[in-house]
Design a protein around this motif. Sequence first.
Motif, mmCIF file in Angstrom:
data_model
loop_
_atom_site.group_PDB
_atom_site.id
_atom_site.type_symbol
_atom_site.label_atom_id
_atom_site.label_comp_id
_atom_site.label_asym_id
_atom_site.label_seq_id
_atom_site.Cartn_x
_atom_site.Cartn_y
_atom_site.Cartn_z
ATOM 1 N N TYR A 10 0.875 -1.177 0.000
ATOM 2 C CA TYR A 10 0.000 0.000 0.000
ATOM 3 C C TYR A 10 0.917 1.234 0.000
ATOM 4 N N LEU A 11 0.828 2.037 -1.043
ATOM 5 C CA LEU A 11 1.668 3.232 -1.160
ATOM 6 C C LEU A 11 0.941 4.471 -0.656
ATOM 7 N N VAL A 30 4.489 7.255 -9.009
ATOM 8 C CA VAL A 30 3.356 6.374 -8.686
ATOM 9 C C VAL A 30 3.217 5.267 -9.730
ATOM 10 N N GLU A 31 3.383 5.623 -10.994
ATOM 11 C CA GLU A 31 3.253 4.604 -12.042
ATOM 12 C C GLU A 31 4.347 3.540 -11.911
ATOM 13 N N VAL A 41 -3.156 2.835 -3.740
ATOM 14 C CA VAL A 41 -2.448 4.109 -3.581
ATOM 15 C C VAL A 41 -3.301 5.065 -2.769
ATOM 16 N N GLN A 42 -2.667 5.713 -1.796
ATOM 17 C CA GLN A 42 -3.323 6.794 -1.042
ATOM 18 C C GLN A 42 -2.582 8.091 -1.359
ATOM 19 N N LEU A 43 -3.318 9.048 -1.906
ATOM 20 C CA LEU A 43 -2.734 10.349 -2.234
ATOM 21 C C LEU A 43 -2.835 11.261 -1.020
ATOM 22 N N ARG A 44 -1.673 11.624 -0.477
ATOM 23 C CA ARG A 44 -1.629 12.472 0.719
ATOM 24 C C ARG A 44 -0.952 13.785 0.369
ATOM 25 N N GLU A 45 -1.663 14.878 0.580
ATOM 26 C CA GLU A 45 -1.137 16.231 0.319
ATOM 27 C C GLU A 45 -1.494 17.112 1.502
ATOM 28 N N ARG A 59 -4.725 13.670 -12.045
ATOM 29 C CA ARG A 59 -3.624 13.042 -12.797
ATOM 30 C C ARG A 59 -3.270 11.658 -12.232
ATOM 31 N N ILE A 60 -3.220 11.562 -10.912
ATOM 32 C CA ILE A 60 -2.889 10.281 -10.279
ATOM 33 C C ILE A 60 -4.015 9.273 -10.502
ATOM 34 N N LEU A 61 -5.253 9.737 -10.444
ATOM 35 C CA LEU A 61 -6.400 8.842 -10.667
ATOM 36 C C LEU A 61 -6.351 8.240 -12.067
#
Length: 217
Positions: A10-11, A30-31, A41-45, A59-61
Amino acid sequence: MKKPLDYSLYLVTDQHCLSKNFANNLEKAVEQAILGGVKIVQLREKTANSRTFFDQAERILAICRQHNVPLLINDRMDIALAVGADGVHLGQSDLPADVARQLLGDDKIIGVSARTVTQAQKAKQDGADYLGIGAVFGTTTKDDAKVIDLATIKQINQAVDLPIILIGGINNQNLSMLKENIDKNQLKISGFAVVSAILQQDDIYQASKNLLLKIST
């Protein structure tokens, strides 16, 4: 009914710890991680403004969709809804999981960070799909992360029937020891969340591959 998820590797993103090979290119990082074996993937900002976060999430989605990997948004329900992400990961100071469930619907994934049996039971009661438990080791990517002991993880494991993802300072060097302790304590762990052990590496693809191999054996 949601299909069972593979949480094994899990990233959690943190573009501030990207290696020089991927500087300012979280999408490429990510790719490469997904190609190396990351399953979710969990996008954390934590510092980006809403528009920047939204643009990044779109973009990540797109990358996650291309590789059929779920994307969760850390904390921000509005961003998750706006881009149509697969779900959210919520901390104890974020919206309660039951409110998130009402907003997102039954088909989305909701993860909740928990450090105690009470928090874990509340997350289960509120409709969470999995628990994020940590930090299992000291970590530099989250300033307020306090280390949790295996005895507490075992108590949560016994009290709540939800997938448990361990997070916090996990890397290629300590993963084998962690897995030995998990086996010794007869813990049921569904996955391992990592940040710098993937994103800080010069070869993200190989780093992900190596971690998945250790997790799978």
